[in-house]
Design a protein around this motif. Structure first.
Motif, PDB file in Angstrom:
ATOM      1  N   LYS A  36       0.831  -1.204   0.000  1.00 63.08           N
ATOM      2  CA  LYS A  36       0.000   0.000   0.000  1.00 63.08           C
ATOM      3  C   LYS A  36       0.863   1.251   0.000  1.00 63.08           C
ATOM      4  O   LYS A  36       2.012   1.235   0.443  1.00 63.08           O
ATOM      5  N   LEU A  37       0.285   2.295  -0.549  1.00 58.67           N
ATOM      6  CA  LEU A  37       0.869   3.636  -0.505  1.00 58.67           C
ATOM      7  C   LEU A  37      -0.126   4.520   0.217  1.00 58.67           C
ATOM      8  O   LEU A  37      -1.293   4.580  -0.166  1.00 58.67           O
ATOM      9  N   VAL A  38       0.332   5.214   1.230  1.00 58.91           N
ATOM     10  CA  VAL A  38      -0.508   6.174   1.929  1.00 58.91           C
ATOM     11  C   VAL A  38      -0.101   7.544   1.406  1.00 58.91           C
ATOM     12  O   VAL A  38       0.982   8.028   1.703  1.00 58.91           O
ATOM     13  N   PHE A  39      -0.961   8.132   0.568  1.00 60.16           N
ATOM     14  CA  PHE A  39      -0.647   9.431  -0.034  1.00 60.16           C
ATOM     15  C   PHE A  39      -0.785  10.551   0.986  1.00 60.16           C
ATOM     16  O   PHE A  39      -0.029  11.505   0.986  1.00 60.16           O
ATOM     17  N   ASP A  40      -1.806  10.446   1.808  1.00 62.20           N
ATOM     18  CA  ASP A  40      -2.015  11.338   2.942  1.00 62.20           C
ATOM     19  C   ASP A  40      -3.020  10.625   3.847  1.00 62.20           C
ATOM     20  O   ASP A  40      -3.482   9.543   3.504  1.00 62.20           O
ATOM     21  N   PRO A  41      -3.378  11.188   5.002  1.00 60.62           N
ATOM     22  CA  PRO A  41      -4.279  10.463   5.910  1.00 60.62           C
ATOM     23  C   PRO A  41      -5.655  10.141   5.309  1.00 60.62           C
ATOM     24  O   PRO A  41      -6.364   9.303   5.822  1.00 60.62           O
ATOM     25  N   LYS A  42      -6.003  10.791   4.196  1.00 63.52           N
ATOM     26  CA  LYS A  42      -7.327  10.575   3.602  1.00 63.52           C
ATOM     27  C   LYS A  42      -7.294   9.752   2.320  1.00 63.52           C
ATOM     28  O   LYS A  42      -8.338   9.530   1.711  1.00 63.52           O
ATOM     29  N   ALA A  43      -6.118   9.301   1.856  1.00 64.02           N
ATOM     30  CA  ALA A  43      -6.035   8.578   0.584  1.00 64.02           C
ATOM     31  C   ALA A  43      -4.976   7.481   0.645  1.00 64.02           C
ATOM     32  O   ALA A  43      -3.816   7.760   0.919  1.00 64.02           O
ATOM     33  N   THR A  44      -5.410   6.243   0.367  1.00 58.26           N
ATOM     34  CA  THR A  44      -4.507   5.095   0.374  1.00 58.26           C
ATOM     35  C   THR A  44      -4.772   4.237  -0.858  1.00 58.26           C
ATOM     36  O   THR A  44      -5.926   3.968  -1.193  1.00 58.26           O
ATOM     37  N   LEU A  45      -3.687   3.809  -1.509  1.00 57.21           N
ATOM     38  CA  LEU A  45      -3.786   2.848  -2.606  1.00 57.21           C
ATOM     39  C   LEU A  45      -3.225   1.525  -2.103  1.00 57.21           C
ATOM     40  O   LEU A  45      -2.058   1.431  -1.759  1.00 57.21           O
ATOM     41  N   HIS A  46      -4.087   0.509  -2.031  1.00 57.98           N
ATOM     42  CA  HIS A  46      -3.664  -0.855  -1.746  1.00 57.98           C
ATOM     43  C   HIS A  46      -3.443  -1.495  -3.110  1.00 57.98           C
ATOM     44  O   HIS A  46      -4.271  -1.324  -4.007  1.00 57.98           O
ATOM     45  N   TYR A  47      -2.348  -2.236  -3.284  1.00 53.49           N
ATOM     46  CA  TYR A  47      -2.076  -2.771  -4.617  1.00 53.49           C
ATOM     47  C   TYR A  47      -1.214  -4.022  -4.561  1.00 53.49           C
ATOM     48  O   TYR A  47      -0.570  -4.321  -3.561  1.00 53.49           O
ATOM     49  N   GLN A  48      -1.228  -4.729  -5.682  1.00 54.79           N
ATOM     50  CA  GLN A  48      -0.313  -5.839  -5.919  1.00 54.79           C
ATOM     51  C   GLN A  48      -0.055  -5.887  -7.418  1.00 54.79           C
ATOM     52  O   GLN A  48      -0.969  -5.734  -8.226  1.00 54.79           O
ATOM     53  N   VAL A  49       1.211  -6.087  -7.772  1.00 57.74           N
ATOM     54  CA  VAL A  49       1.613  -6.198  -9.163  1.00 57.74           C
ATOM     55  C   VAL A  49       2.048  -7.633  -9.408  1.00 57.74           C
ATOM     56  O   VAL A  49       2.832  -8.186  -8.637  1.00 57.74           O
ATOM     57  N   GLY A  50       1.530  -8.234 -10.477  1.00 53.99           N
ATOM     58  CA  GLY A  50       1.929  -9.591 -10.841  1.00 53.99           C
ATOM     59  C   GLY A  50       1.186 -10.046 -12.067  1.00 53.99           C
ATOM     60  O   GLY A  50       0.098  -9.541 -12.385  1.00 53.99           O
ATOM     61  N   ASP A  51       1.760 -11.001 -12.801  1.00 51.08           N
ATOM     62  CA  ASP A  51       1.142 -11.547 -14.011  1.00 51.08           C
ATOM     63  C   ASP A  51       0.752 -10.468 -15.011  1.00 51.08           C
ATOM     64  O   ASP A  51      -0.271 -10.567 -15.686  1.00 51.08           O
ATOM     65  N   GLY A  52       1.553  -9.388 -15.082  1.00 49.61           N
ATOM     66  CA  GLY A  52       1.316  -8.338 -16.065  1.00 49.61           C
ATOM     67  C   GLY A  52       0.195  -7.378 -15.731  1.00 49.61           C
ATOM     68  O   GLY A  52      -0.245  -6.610 -16.586  1.00 49.61           O
ATOM     69  N   VAL A  53      -0.309  -7.408 -14.481  1.00 55.36           N
ATOM     70  CA  VAL A  53      -1.409  -6.515 -14.098  1.00 55.36           C
ATOM     71  C   VAL A  53      -1.141  -5.853 -12.759  1.00 55.36           C
ATOM     72  O   VAL A  53      -0.336  -6.318 -11.955  1.00 55.36           O
ATOM     73  N   LEU A  54      -1.856  -4.756 -12.534  1.00 53.29           N
ATOM     74  CA  LEU A  54      -1.907  -4.069 -11.255  1.00 53.29           C
ATOM     75  C   LEU A  54      -3.303  -4.277 -10.692  1.00 53.29           C
ATOM     76  O   LEU A  54      -4.288  -3.882 -11.323  1.00 53.29           O
ATOM     77  N   ASN A  55      -3.405  -4.955  -9.561  1.00 50.55           N
ATOM     78  CA  ASN A  55      -4.670  -5.027  -8.824  1.00 50.55           C
ATOM     79  C   ASN A  55      -4.634  -3.863  -7.859  1.00 50.55           C
ATOM     80  O   ASN A  55      -3.674  -3.720  -7.089  1.00 50.55           O
ATOM     81  N   GLY A  56      -5.651  -3.013  -7.889  1.00 52.59           N
ATOM     82  CA  GLY A  56      -5.633  -1.836  -7.041  1.00 52.59           C
ATOM     83  C   GLY A  56      -6.940  -1.587  -6.330  1.00 52.59           C
ATOM     84  O   GLY A  56      -8.013  -1.971  -6.798  1.00 52.59           O
ATOM     85  N   CYS A  57      -6.802  -0.962  -5.186  1.00 54.98           N
ATOM     86  CA  CYS A  57      -7.953  -0.543  -4.396  1.00 54.98           C
ATOM     87  C   CYS A  57      -7.610   0.835  -3.843  1.00 54.98           C
ATOM     88  O   CYS A  57      -6.735   0.967  -2.982  1.00 54.98           O
ATOM     89  N   LEU A  58      -8.243   1.851  -4.373  1.00 56.30           N
ATOM     90  CA  LEU A  58      -8.010   3.218  -3.928  1.00 56.30           C
ATOM     91  C   LEU A  58      -9.110   3.587  -2.944  1.00 56.30           C
ATOM     92  O   LEU A  58     -10.293   3.510  -3.270  1.00 56.30           O
ATOM     93  N   GLU A  59      -8.697   3.962  -1.743  1.00 52.37           N
ATOM     94  CA  GLU A  59      -9.634   4.388  -0.705  1.00 52.37           C
ATOM     95  C   GLU A  59      -9.384   5.862  -0.416  1.00 52.37           C
ATOM     96  O   GLU A  59      -8.259   6.248  -0.073  1.00 52.37           O
TER      97      GLU A  59
END
Length: 144
Positions: A36-59
């Motif tokens: 995950k990347l925490v951009f600031d206290p109000k925005a987080t990207l949970h992710y995983q990269v594999g098999d040629g794709v980015l699975n993402g969940c932006l909160e």
């Protein structure tokens, strides 16, 4: 390249095309994603990269549209997204999660480029949550 070091969590998978059909329930949840990347206290990207794709969940703590963009290689835009490709979630749209070209002004990419899978957009209390699976490399788009 990510601006911050990721934090470890757990694995994910991907699956259902969005295309002309209504969005299918994602085959992963935010808690499944490894990093995950925490951009600031109000925005987080949970992710995983594999098999040629980015699975993402932006909160994002928000009750309107939210988005995630990939700038053009070598772009030094001073914080602006001109030339970027973006995944934008718009509550209430028939297809609430789609890809946009941000050259000059936001414009929806053509249907042939709407290749996102596992799309979903939900409001959970104060949080807007956008889930998606995106290919890392696609013709005519900025690579992740």
């Amino acid at each position: 390249e990510w601006p911050m070091a990721p934090e470890d969590e757990t694995p994910a998978s991907g699956g259902n095309p969005s295309g002309a059909n209504p969005p299918a329930a994602p085959s992963f949840s935010c808690s499944d994603l490894k990093q995950k990347l925490v951009f600031d206290p109000k925005a987080t990207l949970h992710y995983q990269v594999g098999d040629g794709v980015l699975n993402g969940c932006l909160e994002v703590e928000n009750d309107g549209w939210i988005g995630f963009g990939v700038s053009a290689p070598g772009a030094t835009s001073g914080g602006f997204m001109n030339g970027a490709d973006a995944i934008i979630g718009v509550p209430g749209d028939a297809k609430p999660v789609q890809k946009y070209d941000l050259t000059f002004s936001p414009s929806l990419m053509p249907d042939a480029q709407q290749t996102l899978e596992d799309v979903d957009l939900v409001q959970d209390g104060d949080m807007m949550i956008m889930k998606f699976t995106k290919k890392l490399v696609e013709d005519g788009e900025n690579s992740i």
